[in-house]
Design an enzyme around this catalytic site. Sequence first.
Site, mmCIF file in Angstrom:
data_model
loop_
_atom_site.group_PDB
_atom_site.id
_atom_site.type_symbol
_atom_site.label_atom_id
_atom_site.label_comp_id
_atom_site.label_asym_id
_atom_site.label_seq_id
_atom_site.Cartn_x
_atom_site.Cartn_y
_atom_site.Cartn_z
ATOM 1 N N CYS A 85 36.428 33.861 52.209
ATOM 2 C CA CYS A 85 36.684 33.766 50.773
ATOM 3 C C CYS A 85 38.163 34.067 50.481
ATOM 4 C CB CYS A 85 35.736 34.657 49.987
ATOM 5 S SG CYS A 85 35.697 34.248 48.213
ATOM 6 N N HIS A 189 30.823 32.069 51.681
ATOM 7 C CA HIS A 189 30.435 33.391 52.189
ATOM 8 C C HIS A 189 29.366 33.227 53.272
ATOM 9 C CE1 HIS A 189 32.441 36.131 49.308
ATOM 10 N NE2 HIS A 189 32.348 35.107 48.485
ATOM 11 N N GLU A 191 27.999 35.492 55.001
ATOM 12 C CA GLU A 191 27.043 36.596 54.884
ATOM 13 C C GLU A 191 26.020 36.377 53.781
ATOM 14 O OE1 GLU A 191 30.224 37.694 51.907
ATOM 15 O OE2 GLU A 191 30.094 36.608 53.810
#
Length: 209
Positions: A85, A189, A191
Amino acid sequence: MAEIIALVDYGAGNLRSVANALKVAGAANVKVTSDPLVVRAADRIVLPGVGAFKHCAEALRAVPGLVEAMEERVAIGGAPFLGICVGMQLLATRGVEFGVTEGLDWIGGEVRPIERTDPAIKVPHMGWNDVAPMPHADGASLIEPGEAYFLHSYHFAADEGAHIAALTDHGGGLVAAVARDNILGVQFHPEKSQAYGLALLERFLSWAP
């Protein structure tokens, strides 16, 4: 001995979720750190980032010796690097959020506002969207086609097409990933991208550029 994965802590990242995702992806030794000595000893480096480019760049440079340690380990030592990001955006030459701020200049380009060319296009670009690898690009083998989770109002305008590893479509093409040599940056992202994101992290953990 398990590889050391340095997850850089400079007060501007969602560290816990990134650390957990790296562990699920197979990393056995994740060190959340702002210590330049740990960064210099790391086998791989991950730089997260959320918020404004200016704030993140200033926070990173506020940690004595941290940028120098990253540059030494990545540019000279060849350690694989992943920016996430705003951590990816910091790879650029500059960002223009809240004035012009210098980036790391590891991959030439400028971080600019997403332009609303259609009233139906919402900014920030938030939610799931396609990731389309660019086969000709550096690091393209790391990026698979699929869907990932995005959250950003600014985008990376790369100087060279060869450094654009993937695109996404949000009122036109936006850079979803950049890469050069042993450096990879993703706008999305991992995650938060469930199986797609974990698979990317697995590939990063075995990447030998």
